[in-house]
Design a protein around this motif. Structure first.
Motif, PDB file in Angstrom:
ATOM      1  N   MET A   1       6.763  43.705  17.910  1.00 63.05           N
ATOM      2  CA  MET A   1       5.998  43.403  16.707  1.00 63.05           C
ATOM      3  C   MET A   1       5.269  44.638  16.219  1.00 63.05           C
ATOM      4  O   MET A   1       5.060  45.591  16.958  1.00 63.05           O
ATOM      5  N   ILE A   2       4.871  44.595  14.981  1.00 60.52           N
ATOM      6  CA  ILE A   2       4.167  45.727  14.381  1.00 60.52           C
ATOM      7  C   ILE A   2       2.718  45.324  14.117  1.00 60.52           C
ATOM      8  O   ILE A   2       2.456  44.332  13.444  1.00 60.52           O
ATOM      9  N   GLU A   3       1.816  46.113  14.680  1.00 62.61           N
ATOM     10  CA  GLU A   3       0.393  45.862  14.504  1.00 62.61           C
ATOM     11  C   GLU A   3      -0.214  46.970  13.649  1.00 62.61           C
ATOM     12  O   GLU A   3       0.180  48.127  13.762  1.00 62.61           O
ATOM     13  N   VAL A   4      -1.180  46.610  12.837  1.00 61.43           N
ATOM     14  CA  VAL A   4      -1.904  47.602  12.038  1.00 61.43           C
ATOM     15  C   VAL A   4      -3.394  47.443  12.296  1.00 61.43           C
ATOM     16  O   VAL A   4      -3.925  46.329  12.207  1.00 61.43           O
ATOM     17  N   TYR A   5      -4.049  48.541  12.661  1.00 53.81           N
ATOM     18  CA  TYR A   5      -5.509  48.560  12.777  1.00 53.81           C
ATOM     19  C   TYR A   5      -6.031  49.454  11.674  1.00 53.81           C
ATOM     20  O   TYR A   5      -5.808  50.662  11.690  1.00 53.81           O
ATOM     21  N   THR A   6      -6.713  48.861  10.718  1.00 51.80           N
ATOM     22  CA  THR A   6      -7.163  49.640   9.567  1.00 51.80           C
ATOM     23  C   THR A   6      -8.621  49.309   9.243  1.00 51.80           C
ATOM     24  O   THR A   6      -9.307  48.674  10.033  1.00 51.80           O
ATOM     25  N   GLY A   7      -9.098  49.741   8.097  1.00 48.15           N
ATOM     26  CA  GLY A   7     -10.476  49.499   7.680  1.00 48.15           C
ATOM     27  C   GLY A   7     -11.356  50.711   7.928  1.00 48.15           C
ATOM     28  O   GLY A   7     -10.967  51.645   8.635  1.00 48.15           O
ATOM     29  N   ASN A   8     -12.551  50.690   7.336  1.00 47.75           N
ATOM     30  CA  ASN A   8     -13.420  51.867   7.423  1.00 47.75           C
ATOM     31  C   ASN A   8     -14.436  51.792   8.560  1.00 47.75           C
ATOM     32  O   ASN A   8     -15.253  52.680   8.734  1.00 47.75           O
ATOM     33  N   GLY A   9     -14.393  50.722   9.341  1.00 45.66           N
ATOM     34  CA  GLY A   9     -15.308  50.632  10.481  1.00 45.66           C
ATOM     35  C   GLY A   9     -14.737  51.316  11.712  1.00 45.66           C
ATOM     36  O   GLY A   9     -13.536  51.580  11.784  1.00 45.66           O
ATOM     37  N   LYS A  10     -15.597  51.568  12.668  1.00 46.67           N
ATOM     38  CA  LYS A  10     -15.172  52.266  13.880  1.00 46.67           C
ATOM     39  C   LYS A  10     -14.366  51.365  14.800  1.00 46.67           C
ATOM     40  O   LYS A  10     -14.655  50.181  14.921  1.00 46.67           O
ATOM     41  N   VAL A 129       1.956  50.151  17.105  1.00 46.48           N
ATOM     42  CA  VAL A 129       0.642  50.050  16.465  1.00 46.48           C
ATOM     43  C   VAL A 129       0.482  51.199  15.477  1.00 46.48           C
ATOM     44  O   VAL A 129       0.665  52.360  15.829  1.00 46.48           O
ATOM     45  N   LEU A 130       0.150  50.857  14.250  1.00 46.89           N
ATOM     46  CA  LEU A 130      -0.103  51.857  13.212  1.00 46.89           C
ATOM     47  C   LEU A 130      -1.603  51.842  12.950  1.00 46.89           C
ATOM     48  O   LEU A 130      -2.161  50.798  12.616  1.00 46.89           O
ATOM     49  N   GLY A 132      -5.335  53.685  11.308  1.00 52.51           N
ATOM     50  CA  GLY A 132      -5.911  54.518  10.255  1.00 52.51           C
ATOM     51  C   GLY A 132      -6.411  53.722   9.068  1.00 52.51           C
ATOM     52  O   GLY A 132      -5.881  52.654   8.742  1.00 52.51           O
ATOM     53  N   ARG A 133      -7.455  54.271   8.465  1.00 51.24           N
ATOM     54  CA  ARG A 133      -7.989  53.671   7.232  1.00 51.24           C
ATOM     55  C   ARG A 133      -6.929  53.652   6.155  1.00 51.24           C
ATOM     56  O   ARG A 133      -5.949  54.362   6.264  1.00 51.24           O
ATOM     57  N   TYR A 134      -7.218  52.953   5.099  1.00 51.61           N
ATOM     58  CA  TYR A 134      -6.417  52.964   3.859  1.00 51.61           C
ATOM     59  C   TYR A 134      -4.992  52.447   4.025  1.00 51.61           C
ATOM     60  O   TYR A 134      -4.097  52.894   3.308  1.00 51.61           O
ATOM     61  N   ALA A 135      -4.733  51.537   4.955  1.00 50.63           N
ATOM     62  CA  ALA A 135      -3.354  51.062   5.123  1.00 50.63           C
ATOM     63  C   ALA A 135      -2.803  50.572   3.785  1.00 50.63           C
ATOM     64  O   ALA A 135      -3.477  49.849   3.042  1.00 50.63           O
ATOM     65  N   HIS A 136      -1.593  50.979   3.494  1.00 52.42           N
ATOM     66  CA  HIS A 136      -0.951  50.631   2.216  1.00 52.42           C
ATOM     67  C   HIS A 136      -0.584  49.138   2.205  1.00 52.42           C
ATOM     68  O   HIS A 136      -0.132  48.613   3.215  1.00 52.42           O
ATOM     69  N   PRO A 137      -0.755  48.465   1.058  1.00 53.79           N
ATOM     70  CA  PRO A 137      -0.423  47.029   0.978  1.00 53.79           C
ATOM     71  C   PRO A 137       1.005  46.718   1.426  1.00 53.79           C
ATOM     72  O   PRO A 137       1.240  45.676   2.065  1.00 53.79           O
ATOM     73  N   ALA A 138       1.942  47.595   1.142  1.00 49.30           N
ATOM     74  CA  ALA A 138       3.338  47.352   1.539  1.00 49.30           C
ATOM     75  C   ALA A 138       3.496  47.428   3.053  1.00 49.30           C
ATOM     76  O   ALA A 138       4.343  46.743   3.636  1.00 49.30           O
ATOM     77  N   VAL A 139       2.669  48.247   3.687  1.00 51.11           N
ATOM     78  CA  VAL A 139       2.675  48.360   5.155  1.00 51.11           C
ATOM     79  C   VAL A 139       2.076  47.085   5.756  1.00 51.11           C
ATOM     80  O   VAL A 139       2.616  46.515   6.709  1.00 51.11           O
ATOM     81  N   LEU A 140       0.989  46.616   5.161  1.00 50.27           N
ATOM     82  CA  LEU A 140       0.352  45.377   5.630  1.00 50.27           C
ATOM     83  C   LEU A 140       1.317  44.202   5.503  1.00 50.27           C
ATOM     84  O   LEU A 140       1.404  43.341   6.374  1.00 50.27           O
ATOM     85  N   GLU A 141       2.047  44.188   4.409  1.00 50.59           N
ATOM     86  CA  GLU A 141       3.011  43.121   4.125  1.00 50.59           C
ATOM     87  C   GLU A 141       4.090  43.047   5.211  1.00 50.59           C
ATOM     88  O   GLU A 141       4.478  41.978   5.658  1.00 50.59           O
ATOM     89  N   THR A 147      -5.393  43.981  11.752  1.00 44.33           N
ATOM     90  CA  THR A 147      -6.819  43.840  11.989  1.00 44.33           C
ATOM     91  C   THR A 147      -7.544  44.866  11.143  1.00 44.33           C
ATOM     92  O   THR A 147      -7.183  46.045  11.142  1.00 44.33           O
ATOM     93  N   GLU A 148      -8.560  44.401  10.422  1.00 41.13           N
ATOM     94  CA  GLU A 148      -9.363  45.326   9.626  1.00 41.13           C
ATOM     95  C   GLU A 148     -10.727  45.501  10.277  1.00 41.13           C
ATOM     96  O   GLU A 148     -11.465  44.528  10.444  1.00 41.13           O
ATOM     97  N   MET A 149     -11.053  46.743  10.646  1.00 44.68           N
ATOM     98  CA  MET A 149     -12.385  47.048  11.148  1.00 44.68           C
ATOM     99  C   MET A 149     -13.278  47.256   9.919  1.00 44.68           C
ATOM    100  O   MET A 149     -13.010  48.134   9.105  1.00 44.68           O
ATOM    101  N   VAL A 150     -14.299  46.444   9.816  1.00 46.81           N
ATOM    102  CA  VAL A 150     -15.187  46.532   8.658  1.00 46.81           C
ATOM    103  C   VAL A 150     -16.484  47.229   9.075  1.00 46.81           C
ATOM    104  O   VAL A 150     -17.094  46.841  10.070  1.00 46.81           O
ATOM    105  N   GLU A 151     -16.878  48.246   8.336  1.00 41.10           N
ATOM    106  CA  GLU A 151     -18.134  48.907   8.666  1.00 41.10           C
ATOM    107  C   GLU A 151     -19.305  48.075   8.169  1.00 41.10           C
ATOM    108  O   GLU A 151     -19.481  47.882   6.975  1.00 41.10           O
TER     109      GLU A 151
END
Ligand code: ATP
Ligand code: MG
Length: 168
Positions: A1-10, A129-130, A132-141, A147-151
Motif C-alpha cells: 500500500m501507499i502511505e502519505v504523511y503530509t501537512g505543516n505540523g511536525k 511511504v511518501l 513531506g508537506r504540500y502533497a499534491h492532490p493527485a498523489v493523495l488521490e 495522514t496530515e500532520m496539522v500544526e
C-alpha cells in the motif's frame, strides 16, 4: 500500500522512521531515500547506521532555494527518483520510505507525471511511504493511506531554533 504523511505540523519523517523500526522487528527489509537532504548529522542517520537501516541521501547540506533551485538540485532529485524507482523495480525491500518527495515535487524538482508513474510501479506486496508537506492532490488521490500532520503549536513560532535530538 501507499502511505502519505503530509501537512505543516511536525512528525512526518519521524513517523516514517517509527514505521521502519516496527517493520524491522518483523525482519522486513526496509530502505529509505531522502530528497533534498545531504547533511550527515541527523540523529536518525547515526542510529540507522548502527541498526542496519539503509538511508540514502540525495541533497546538498544547504536548503534548496524554492524560487531559484540550482542545476545540482535538479540532478540530485533525478538521482533520488531513479534510485527509488530501482528499489521498486528490483523489489529490494518490503518497506520503502521516500522522504520529502512531496516537497521535491512542490519545488519543481520533479514532474507530477513521474511521481504518479512511480506510484503505479509499486507492487502490491510493497509498502511505500511518501513524506513531506504540500502533497499534491493527485498523489493523495492515488494513495491508500493519508495522514496530515496539522500544526497547532510549534516552538519555532516563538523564535525557538531547531533543537538537537528533537528536530535533527
Ligand atoms: P520531523 O522530522 O521532526 O518528523 P517533519 O518531517 O514533519 O518533522 P519537515 O516538514 O520535514 O518536518 O520539516 C523539517 C524540519 O522542520 C524538521 O526538523 C521539523 O522538526 C521542523 N518542523 C516541523 N514542523 C515545523 C513547523 N510547523 N514549523 C517549524 N519547523 C517545523
Ligand atoms: Mg520531514
Amino acid at each position: 500500500m501507499i502511505e502519505v504523511y503530509t501537512g505543516n505540523g511536525k512528525g512526518k519523517t519521524t513517523a516514517a522512521i517509527g514505521l521502519a523500526i516496527r517493520a524491522m522487528g518483523h525482519d522486513q527489509r526496509v530502505r529509505m531515500v531522502q530528497f533534498m537532504k545531504g547533511w550527515e548529522g541527523y540523529g536518525e542517520l547515526v542510529t540507522a547506521k548502527k541498526i542496519g537501516l539503509p538511508i540514502e541521501q540525495f541533497g546538498r547540506k544547504e536548503f534548496v532555494d524554492k524560487d531559484h533551485p540550482e542545476e545540482r538540485d535538479f540532478e540530485l532529485a533525478r538521482d533520488c527518483f531513479d534510485r527509488a524507482m530501482e528499489i521498486i523495480e528490483k523489489r529490494e525491500c518490503d518497506l520503502l520510505i521516500i522522504d520529502e518527495i512531496n516537497v521535491a515535487l512542490e519545488y519543481g524538482l520533479l514532474k507530477l507525471e513521474d511521481v504518479l508513474k512511480l506510484m503505479d510501479a509499486i507492487p502490491s506486496e510493497m509498502e511505500v511511504v511518501l513524506t513531506g508537506r504540500y502533497a499534491h492532490p493527485a498523489v493523495l488521490e492515488k494513495a491508500d493511506l493519508v495522514t496530515e500532520m496539522v500544526e497547532i503549536k510549534h516552538p519555532f513560532r516563538e523564535g525557538i531554533e531547531a533543537r538537537k535530538g528533537v528536530e535533527f
